[in-house]
Design an enzyme around this catalytic site. Structure first.
Site, mmCIF file in Angstrom:
data_model
loop_
_atom_site.group_PDB
_atom_site.id
_atom_site.type_symbol
_atom_site.label_atom_id
_atom_site.label_comp_id
_atom_site.label_asym_id
_atom_site.label_seq_id
_atom_site.Cartn_x
_atom_site.Cartn_y
_atom_site.Cartn_z
ATOM 1 N N ASN A 1 8.069 57.967 78.044
ATOM 2 C CA ASN A 1 7.929 56.960 79.096
ATOM 3 C C ASN A 1 6.594 57.167 79.797
ATOM 4 O OD1 ASN A 1 10.666 55.458 79.286
ATOM 5 N ND2 ASN A 1 11.248 57.630 79.140
ATOM 6 N N GLU A 2 5.601 56.439 79.326
ATOM 7 C CA GLU A 2 4.238 56.606 79.807
ATOM 8 C C GLU A 2 4.042 55.932 81.166
ATOM 9 O OE1 GLU A 2 2.417 58.669 78.508
ATOM 10 O OE2 GLU A 2 2.257 58.570 76.328
ATOM 11 N N PRO A 3 2.915 56.200 81.850
ATOM 12 C CA PRO A 3 2.646 55.538 83.130
ATOM 13 C C PRO A 3 2.825 54.028 83.038
ATOM 14 C CG PRO A 3 1.028 57.250 82.751
ATOM 15 C CD PRO A 3 1.867 57.180 81.501
ATOM 16 N N SER B 1 5.953 52.785 83.145
ATOM 17 C CA SER B 1 7.349 52.596 82.751
ATOM 18 C C SER B 1 8.197 52.282 83.977
ATOM 19 C CB SER B 1 7.881 53.844 82.048
ATOM 20 O OG SER B 1 7.211 54.066 80.826
ATOM 21 N N THR C 1 -1.905 61.308 76.010
ATOM 22 C CA THR C 1 -0.808 61.843 75.196
ATOM 23 C C THR C 1 -1.258 62.034 73.758
ATOM 24 O OG1 THR C 1 0.847 60.780 76.602
ATOM 25 C CG2 THR C 1 1.536 61.393 74.374
#
Length: 646
Positions: A174-176, A178, A193
């Site tokens: 869940n990346e920035p 999300s 990432t």
């Protein structure tokens, strides 16, 4: 033994006044000395949960993570299964994520990871294992993700969710950006990432750009959450997650909303939390000399003043009034004391200055000519980390030995190895040798994805690193006979994943120490190396020194720790600061550049895209500027060391 769970229960009975030291923190966390100790505690909590569910004849539903953080947890669970009879027959697992696209057979798949580290070694039922499938057709992904969510719900929900955290603040993938209500879905990976994963894939170009991940809401529905983080690289994001406000830009902050979440950290990962970084802002402190040094350096940086310009008001206005009050001291007394402490760390004689009073110097004057071992985990850490000091030790007449602990072969690209093999093939006239090089060339040209290098290829890559090392230290002035290569066995897997340190590794280190009987040992104390080789190599030195402690020559042996391409010692931690002239900085740069296979395309550069020579130079100049800003002498660059009492 206490588990994290029992720690949480204990806390629920404490009053608010007992939480003064954590008043900046919004998520419960527990700090351990090291990741091994912490991992055992986490594994024990999981084991207790499994057993309690077994007693009730119920399934135990675990959400599992991948990456380096949970490996030791899985190792302990496997040990408990084999040695203590812990059964996994009632366990149902759901993994957080998987790269997309990714086949199960790929060595970089999380399917492979989980079976390698856990599932292949315990009695879990194959039908109870759920890992997102990275080979699902793209048009079927939406329904697949819905089904994955339904499978978790039908299993009764997650009883326990194990998490790691990425530098972007991601949990799962869940990346920035999300959303808190997000469910299982496909997501595009953040560039950071992919950079962090690039060493596992031999370059960022090979890292998938997307992944399937459980959503934030899926994770938050877990009955219990434990997030683990190890090392200095995670310290900044841990502070933001635990102390800052909830934001989708740091998805891990959503865990602040969970009523039963614990962060399990080692000291390095916790180092940026306010109660560790600046404890005087939290409450009263026990003012040790180390804490005084840390606080005064911080105060200088906060006020943009040198040490001798700090006033009583500066101390009082920045939470350090009790330091002034202790012993009825004035700011002048504190400033002078701290100035002298830092002044006494500076020396141009890292092996000690002969025939001088050494009471205020970091190293002994005698013996005037010392035997010195410089341990280098990889074949370039010596010149990257302390090339200038290395040169000074030789020029000042000490008997210096450099010991390369590993071959460094996995850091040589296939293209680099192919170039050397083709040169050798063109040059060597002997038919038998020619066939050998042709076989290497053919292997490299036809190497398949995830294929482990052949022994011959690994040997060639190791020789490339070895000859580069010889060239670099010859340039500095070291004799060939004082260069040693241990090729420690733990490293020689042909893969990024290394074997655990063994007796043979430790004996190799102990033997070279016993042979040279050094007065000084320099070793890499930088544990931020992305794949942990520095830590393993340092632990082998500690183990060797422990085994040799009773030897008479060890009473005169001092251990100095340097830091390399990843981090530098903070000023208050430095016990010896070795200034470098502009010419010595240039010499160091040229020595590093002899490591041509590591130039331009660094395979394992961590989160810093600069080349190693640039990192080293910038870091050394930054340390010199910090000393200058504190009011000490101005130098071109400084290499820093911390003495370790073993």
């Amino acid at each position: 033994m206490r588990t994290i769970k029992t720690i949480v229960k204990d806390i629920s009975f404490k009053t608010a006044g007992q939480f003064e030291e954590t008043r900046f923190e919004k998520i419960h966390n527990e700090i351990f000395n090291n990741s091994s100790e912490a991992s055992i505690i986490v594994a024990q909590e999981i084991a207790q949960l499994i057993k309690s569910k077994q007693e009730k004849n119920k399934s135990c539903v675990l959400g599992l993570a991948t990456g380096s953080s949970p490996i030791k947890v899985y190792e302990e669970l496997v040990r408990m299964h084999k040695e203590e009879g812990l059964s996994f027959k009632n366990v149902v697992t759901f993994n957080l994520d998987e790269y997309y696209p990714m086949t199960k057979e790929n060595n970089q798949s999380y399917f492979h990871f989980m079976h390698q580290h856990l599932f292949n070694h315990v009695d879990i039922k194959p039908e109870n294992i759920h890992i997102p499938d990275g080979s699902v057709a793209f048009e079927d992904l939406n329904q697949y993700c819905i089904d994955y969510e339904m499978n978790i719900k039908n299993a009764g929900g997650l009883d326990f969710q194990l998490l790691g955290i990425g530098r972007t603040g991601h949990v799962g993938f869940n990346e920035p950006g999300s959303h808190i209500n997000s469910g299982t879905r496909i997501i595009t990976l953040d560039h950071i990432t992919r950079v962090d994963a690039s060493s596992d894939f031999n370059g960022i170009d090979n890292v998938p750009k997307r992944a399937i991940t459980m959503g934030v809401s899926t994770i938050l529905r877990s009955k219990r959450i434990v997030l683990m983080a190890w090392g200095q690289n995670k310290a900044d994001v841990i502070k933001r997650t635990i102390q800052d406000d909830i934001t989708s830009e740091v998805p891990a902050t959503f865990l602040q909303n969970h009523g039963n979440a614990t962060f399990v950290l080692d000291q390095a990962a916790a180092s940026e939390l306010t109660r560790f970084k600046t404890p005087w802002l939290v409450g009263e402190c026990i003012w040790t000399q180390e804490l005084k040094s840390k606080a005064i350096v911080w105060l200088c940086q906060q006020t943009n003043q040198s040490i001798l310009k700090l006033t009583d008001r500066d101390y009082n206005n920045n939470g350090m009034s009790d330091l002034l009050a202790a012993g009825d001291r004035s700011s002048y007394d504190l400033n002078i004391n701290m100035f002298n402490v830092l002044q006494h760390t500076i020396t141009g004689w890292p092996g000690g200055k002969p025939n001088t009073d050494d009471s205020n110097r970091p190293e002994r004057a005698n013996p005037a000519k010392k035997r010195v071992i410089l341990f280098s985990p990889h074949p370039d850490d010596d010149v990257i980390s302390m090339g200038g000091t290395f040169s000074k030790l030789i020029k000042q007449g000490h008997e210096v030995h450099v010991v390369y602990q590993t071959s460094g072969n996995i850091a040589v690209t296939d293209d680099e190895a192919l170039k050397f093999a083709e040169v050798c093939n063109d040059y060597v006239a002997d038919d038998e040798c020619k066939v050998d090089f042709l076989s290497i060339i053919n292997f490299l040209k036809n190497k398949s994805e995830n294929q482990i290098d052949s022994l011959e290829v690994r040997k060639l890559k190791g020789l490339i690193r070895r000859r580069e090392s010889h060239a670099a230290v010859r340039y500095i002035g070291l004799k060939d006979e004082n260069t040693h290569f241990l090729d420690m066995p733990f490293y020689e897997t042909g893969q990024i994943k290394k074997n655990p340190i063994g007796t043979e590794d430790i004996n190799l280190v102990a033997d070279i120490i016993a042979k040279i009987k050094p007065h000084q040992i320099f070793a890499a104390g930088d544990l931020a190396d992305p794949h942990g080789t520095h830590e393993v190599c340092l632990n082998s030195i500690f183990a060797a020194l422990k085994s040799l402690k009773s030897e008479p020559y060890m009473a005169d042996c001092w251990l100095w720790l340097y830091r390399g391409a990843w981090h530098e010692w903070d000023v208050h931690e430095i016990d010896m600061a070795v200034p470098l002239s502009p010419d010595e900085v240039t010499l160091k740069r040229h020595a590093i550049l002899f490591h041509q296979s590591q130039k331009d395309r660094v395979m394992f550069q961590g989160n810093d895209s600069r080349e190693f020579w640039v990192r080293a130079e910038d870091r050394n100049k930054h340390t010199a500027k910090l000393y200058d800003d504190l009011g000490l002498a101005e130098y071109e660059a400084i290499e820093a060391f911390k003495r370790f009492q073993y």
